[in-house]
Design an enzyme around this catalytic site. Structure first.
Site, PDB file in Angstrom:
ATOM      1  N   HIS A  23      31.971  32.598  34.926  1.00  0.00           N
ATOM      2  CA  HIS A  23      33.013  31.307  35.336  1.00  0.00           C
ATOM      3  C   HIS A  23      31.571  30.253  35.500  1.00  0.00           C
ATOM      4  O   HIS A  23      31.437  29.819  36.647  1.00  0.00           O
ATOM      5  CB  HIS A  23      33.302  31.580  36.692  1.00  0.00           C
ATOM      6  CG  HIS A  23      34.486  32.448  36.624  1.00  0.00           C
ATOM      7  ND1 HIS A  23      35.018  33.263  37.896  1.00  0.00           N
ATOM      8  CD2 HIS A  23      35.238  32.676  35.449  1.00  0.00           C
ATOM      9  CE1 HIS A  23      35.960  33.719  37.467  1.00  0.00           C
ATOM     10  NE2 HIS A  23      36.392  33.305  36.230  1.00  0.00           N
ATOM     11  N   HIS A  79      46.310  38.667  29.865  1.00  0.00           N
ATOM     12  CA  HIS A  79      45.521  37.480  30.753  1.00  0.00           C
ATOM     13  C   HIS A  79      45.011  36.468  29.476  1.00  0.00           C
ATOM     14  O   HIS A  79      44.294  37.083  28.712  1.00  0.00           O
ATOM     15  CB  HIS A  79      44.489  37.968  31.592  1.00  0.00           C
ATOM     16  CG  HIS A  79      43.857  36.929  32.481  1.00  0.00           C
ATOM     17  ND1 HIS A  79      44.230  35.814  32.811  1.00  0.00           N
ATOM     18  CD2 HIS A  79      42.564  37.177  33.119  1.00  0.00           C
ATOM     19  CE1 HIS A  79      43.491  35.128  33.666  1.00  0.00           C
ATOM     20  NE2 HIS A  79      42.523  35.967  33.709  1.00  0.00           N
ATOM     21  N   GLU A  81      42.736  34.080  30.138  1.00  0.00           N
ATOM     22  CA  GLU A  81      41.232  33.525  30.544  1.00  0.00           C
ATOM     23  C   GLU A  81      40.480  34.164  29.321  1.00  0.00           C
ATOM     24  O   GLU A  81      40.636  35.060  28.338  1.00  0.00           O
ATOM     25  CB  GLU A  81      40.713  34.127  31.618  1.00  0.00           C
ATOM     26  CG  GLU A  81      39.530  33.259  32.110  1.00  0.00           C
ATOM     27  CD  GLU A  81      39.133  33.490  33.540  1.00  0.00           C
ATOM     28  OE1 GLU A  81      39.775  34.483  34.293  1.00  0.00           O
ATOM     29  OE2 GLU A  81      38.291  32.765  34.123  1.00  0.00           O
ATOM     30  N   ASP A  83      37.653  35.086  28.646  1.00  0.00           N
ATOM     31  CA  ASP A  83      36.857  36.409  28.549  1.00  0.00           C
ATOM     32  C   ASP A  83      37.707  37.737  27.910  1.00  0.00           C
ATOM     33  O   ASP A  83      37.059  38.691  27.570  1.00  0.00           O
ATOM     34  CB  ASP A  83      36.263  36.869  29.712  1.00  0.00           C
ATOM     35  CG  ASP A  83      36.983  36.992  30.813  1.00  0.00           C
ATOM     36  OD1 ASP A  83      38.228  35.970  30.926  1.00  0.00           O
ATOM     37  OD2 ASP A  83      36.884  37.480  31.845  1.00  0.00           O
ATOM     38  N   HIS A 146      44.511  37.359  38.848  1.00  0.00           N
ATOM     39  CA  HIS A 146      44.086  36.057  39.680  1.00  0.00           C
ATOM     40  C   HIS A 146      44.551  34.827  39.088  1.00  0.00           C
ATOM     41  O   HIS A 146      44.119  33.674  39.601  1.00  0.00           O
ATOM     42  CB  HIS A 146      42.753  35.908  40.027  1.00  0.00           C
ATOM     43  CG  HIS A 146      41.827  35.766  38.751  1.00  0.00           C
ATOM     44  ND1 HIS A 146      40.973  34.647  38.666  1.00  0.00           N
ATOM     45  CD2 HIS A 146      41.741  36.253  37.540  1.00  0.00           C
ATOM     46  CE1 HIS A 146      40.365  34.838  37.656  1.00  0.00           C
ATOM     47  NE2 HIS A 146      40.785  35.629  36.655  1.00  0.00           N
ATOM     48  N   ASP A 165      42.004  42.246  35.077  1.00  0.00           N
ATOM     49  CA  ASP A 165      41.024  41.895  35.999  1.00  0.00           C
ATOM     50  C   ASP A 165      40.743  42.759  37.223  1.00  0.00           C
ATOM     51  O   ASP A 165      39.968  43.097  37.868  1.00  0.00           O
ATOM     52  CB  ASP A 165      40.926  40.492  36.310  1.00  0.00           C
ATOM     53  CG  ASP A 165      40.422  39.399  35.299  1.00  0.00           C
ATOM     54  OD1 ASP A 165      39.712  39.799  34.495  1.00  0.00           O
ATOM     55  OD2 ASP A 165      40.731  38.369  35.258  1.00  0.00           O
ATOM     56  N   TYR A 193      33.448  41.721  43.545  1.00  0.00           N
ATOM     57  CA  TYR A 193      34.198  41.378  42.848  1.00  0.00           C
ATOM     58  C   TYR A 193      35.403  40.736  43.669  1.00  0.00           C
ATOM     59  O   TYR A 193      36.269  39.933  43.662  1.00  0.00           O
ATOM     60  CB  TYR A 193      34.552  42.499  41.826  1.00  0.00           C
ATOM     61  CG  TYR A 193      35.523  41.903  40.539  1.00  0.00           C
ATOM     62  CD1 TYR A 193      34.986  41.539  39.573  1.00  0.00           C
ATOM     63  CD2 TYR A 193      36.899  42.203  40.736  1.00  0.00           C
ATOM     64  CE1 TYR A 193      35.906  41.306  38.264  1.00  0.00           C
ATOM     65  CE2 TYR A 193      37.666  41.924  39.405  1.00  0.00           C
ATOM     66  CZ  TYR A 193      37.162  41.467  38.501  1.00  0.00           C
ATOM     67  OH  TYR A 193      38.063  41.176  37.328  1.00  0.00           O
ATOM     68  N   HIS A 226      37.241  44.728  33.070  1.00  0.00           N
ATOM     69  CA  HIS A 226      35.645  44.644  33.399  1.00  0.00           C
ATOM     70  C   HIS A 226      35.184  46.028  33.734  1.00  0.00           C
ATOM     71  O   HIS A 226      35.797  46.186  34.937  1.00  0.00           O
ATOM     72  CB  HIS A 226      35.493  43.315  33.986  1.00  0.00           C
ATOM     73  CG  HIS A 226      35.733  42.071  33.793  1.00  0.00           C
ATOM     74  ND1 HIS A 226      35.174  41.457  32.761  1.00  0.00           N
ATOM     75  CD2 HIS A 226      36.585  40.879  34.203  1.00  0.00           C
ATOM     76  CE1 HIS A 226      35.664  40.277  32.366  1.00  0.00           C
ATOM     77  NE2 HIS A 226      36.458  40.039  33.284  1.00  0.00           N
TER      78      HIS A 226
HETATM   79 FE1  FEO Z   1      40.514  36.093  34.828  1.00  0.00          FE
HETATM   80 FE2  FEO Z   1      38.196  38.599  33.342  1.00  0.00          FE
HETATM   81  O1  FEO Z   1      39.214  36.949  33.430  1.00  0.00           O
END
Ligand code: FEO
Length: 396
Positions: A23, A79, A81, A83, A146, A165, A193, A226
């Site tokens: 981030h 998701h 995002e 990544d 999230h 996530d 996390y 992750h």
């Molecule tokens: Fe919310 Fe691992 O991206």
């Protein structure tokens, strides 16, 4: 690199050993991270998530070693995002009509990121996708866990929850499974996390877990996006999330400060001595906000029942590192924690009042007016700080 999770499921992600911040610079990743993507092979072939864009070409090259891309029937984007979606543009160039299953917010967010109108199939909680062999995928929206678009996918038969996530950790390991890695490292990365990313959404975490439990799904593995895959007692991390989501605290007091010429540091240490003098059992941890890692500090505050924040007065204000932590605290929205402020000063002495205000903005219960000491505290000044620590500990 790829590896078989089960006969039908292959991990096709990327371990990012080099990553030290995520981030932007908002989240430190001392132990790297991974972007986990999964390929289900059977009557239907399904790709679940991709990797961050810098690894997109490598991802596609490796994926081609596992499957002819034209044989992929469906892509699941849990998701949007970057990544996890970063390799979608390259993938869709190769297989332009592939259906991409995601939430309606997922479709909106993917369009807003990549400005492409791909073949989106919008799904809601409880929707299913038949994958052949009598098995199916069940979709579970996880709005605001999230992001508004977040979702999880459950695979029957293999009983795997692809949680994206949720339940993850920024933790690079080639051991891949929770039972194989160092347990202290895993716990530290999982709680960090949660503390830094999920605390603002704790009420939703509780609701979502209760909703998932109502599905009565057997969960043999939780395959996150992750870090490691939870296969040994996988529900242990769900239980931890329930614990962490309920205004978690340990018997700990954290002292965070910044100091110009060590006067505020001496105050911090005297306050800590005072606390320990009446409560030998409490853990007291001190952090200089300018030197310590900000996300490690947030993790320690997450574990604490009390927080003391100190800063010298500089330019009628507080020192910037302390200010940074207080901004993070306000955004995260900790609950049920008590706090107090301290600091040294030379003439105007605004820091303690400013710290009190910032702590109240962060919804901490500020239990006194704080303590300030002129220039360099002498023996009496340090004694006042010890007494301040004793009084703070008694009020927790
Ligand atoms: Fe919310 Fe691992 O991206």
């Amino acid at each position: 690199m790829s590896f078989k999770v089960t006969d039908k499921v292959t991990w096709v992600g990327k371990i990012d050993w080099e990553l030290r911040s995520f981030h932007g610079e908002e989240y430190s990743t001392h132990r790297g991270s991974s972007y986990n993507a999964y390929l289900i092979k059977g009557e239907k072939n399904i790709l679940i998530d991709t990797v961050w864009q810098p690894f997109a070409e490598e991802f596609i090259t490796n994926l081609k070693k596992e499957i002819d891309l034209n044989d992929i029937d469906y892509v699941i984007s849990n998701h949007a995002e970057v990544d996890h979606s970063g390799a979608l543009p390259l993938l869709v160039k190769e297989i332009p009509n592939v259906p991409i299953y995601c939430t309606s917010n997922g479709a909106k967010n993917l369009k807003a990121h990549y400005h492409e109108d791909w073949n989106f199939v919008e799904v809601k909680t409880g929707d299913t996708l038949d994958i052949g062999g009598g098995e199916k995928l069940i979709f579970i929206e996880a709005r605001m866990l999230h992001w508004p678009d977040s979702m999880m996918t459950y695979m029957t038969g293999e009983n795997i929850l692809f949680s994206n996530d949720a339940f993850g950790q920024h933790y690079a390991s080639d051991l891949m499974y929770n039972d194989l890695v160092d347990q202290a490292e895993l716990y530290q990365e999982a709680i960090k996390y949660y503390a830094n990313i999920l605390t603002p959404f704790s009420p939703l975490v509780i609701k979502k877990i209760e909703e998932i439990l109502k599905f009565n799904l057997t969960v043999d593995m939780i395959a996150t996006s992750h870090g490691i895959i939870w296969r040994d007692n996988p529900t242990q991390i769900i239980e931890k999330y329930m614990e962490w989501a309920k205004n978690y605290q340990e018997n700990q007091i954290t002292i965070v400060y910044d100091t110009m010429w060590n006067a505020t540091r001496k105050m911090a240490e005297a306050i800590a001595e005072g606390i320990k003098s009446i409560d030998k059992g409490v853990t007291v941890k001190l952090f200089n906000a300018a030197h310590a890692d900000k996300n490690d500090i947030i993790t320690e505050i997450f574990k604490s029942k009390g927080l003391l924040v100190g800063s010298s007065t500089v330019n009628k204000s507080i020192m910037h590192a302390t200010g940074g932590i207080l901004d993070m605290i306000r955004g995260i929205g900790f609950k049920n924690k008590k706090a107090a402020a301290f600091g040294s000063y030379g003439w105007s002495g605004e820091s303690v009042d400013i710290l009190n205000g910032r702590l109240k903005d962060g919804k901490f219960e500020v239990i006194n007016d704080g303590i300030k000491e002129l220039w360099n505290p002498d023996k009496d000044g340090l004694e006042r700080c010890r007494e301040f620590g004793i009084d703070f500990a008694k009020k927790l």
